[in-house]
Design an enzyme around this catalytic site. Sequence first.
Site: not given
Ligand code: AMP
Ligand code: ZN
Ligand code: ZN
Length: 425
Positions: A84, A262
């Site tokens: 992300t 992604h």
């Molecule tokens: P991932 O672990 O790569 O799946 O990241 C996705 C998660 O990132 C989402 O579920 C959000 O809770 C978190 N997220 C997205 N944007 C932000 C942000 N600006 N600050 C903190 N957490 C975030």
């Molecule tokens: Zn993501």
């Molecule tokens: Zn994710």
Amino acid sequence: MLSRSPAILAPALIALAALSACATAPSGHPAPIAQAEQRAPVTILVSIDGFRSDYLHRGVTPHLAALAAGGIEGPMRPSFPTKTFPNHWAIVTGDRPDRNGIVANSMEDASRPDEKFTMASDDPYWWNEAEPIWATAEQAGVRTATMFWPGSNVAWGATRDTDWPHMIHGGTRPSDWAQFNQAIGGTQRVNMVLDVLRRPADIRPHFVTLYFDTVDTAGHIYGPDAPETAQALTEVDAHVGELVAGLKAMGQPANLVIVADHGMAARATDRVVALDKVADPADYRIVEYGPYASLTALPGHEKALEAALLKPQPHMQCWRKSEIPARFHYGTHRRIPPYFCLGETGWEIQPTTPTKPVTGGNHGWDDRAPEMQALFIANGPAFVPHAKAPADFANVDVYPLLARLLGVTPRPSDADPAALADIVR
Ligand code: AMP
Ligand code: ZN
Ligand code: ZN
């Protein structure tokens, strides 16, 4: 009735204004008129986290399908690793993670030995290696607003004192930004975007971001093919519908660029590589694990670790960071740990054999895997209607597109400015 139909009212006012502009007062001077405002298009960058490109063709996202049909659509290749924060930063800076400094969702940096970067880190130190489009725009006098985007809560370019009270010196932020909070629902997020666009022209943004996380969350918990994920798609699609309807109602034209960071692939209990069965845990420390694992050797254990890791492995491959294949564009940044293992798509690398069932979905795998391809839709007056996105374009190429829409000069970056040039009128 009229007061409830601003979409009808706005063109009516413009027509009325045009009519009265021709009229002359008895004195012979033109009569004063209340000129209805003709709004210039705003650029809105929407991210739907984890929206795999083929989700669009499941028949559960009618608003997105309509935008795609009237604009440009196509799979977009994320940057590696397909996580992300690295990808959101790549889209708004034009630099891939190896150069944009956000090489992972969780990072260590030898220059900051007492800190770890997490998704909550807003110290500009971590973010300053690539300039986001909103900083470039603000510096050029183009007002921006962010309704969430990783890094948009950072005083970009600033220095932050490491000692309390951690004063921040300098930096550029969006004129309007909000601290990320998952509890703020989709409709609220859309309404906050619509609200900033209702402002008087002098404090109204020309560039806005909007971020939705629920499709990613459902994909992780239930997997890409689950009915719960289809339900999350439909809900986010309805929020996109709210945005489109709200813009129409206020007579605000918009160039919408709708992306994902992604895709998502299913995981399974019988698709796990247990690292402790491959190498001796006395030889390494794990920095991150999942679709890929990054490791450091414990002092003096480099040779033993390399002997165990750097040979053919079933369902994963490991490299010294300097030997990661060039097509990943990954491995030079100081924040990447010395050893890197990538799972075959759908295979997770875990520290030990899991004791609980491995279900749902994940991402982080090869950026060329079909399951990791991301959504891209462009729709609005700036775009060639009914066009096809070029095959296999990279998410960094969105950055020069945004710069062009905003009329600002893009920074030199990893992007190919020609990649999406033909989709603009
Ligand atoms: P991932 O672990 O790569 O799946 O990241 C996705 C998660 O990132 C989402 O579920 C959000 O809770 C978190 N997220 C997205 N944007 C932000 C942000 N600006 N600050 C903190 N957490 C975030
Ligand atoms: Zn993501
Ligand atoms: Zn994710």
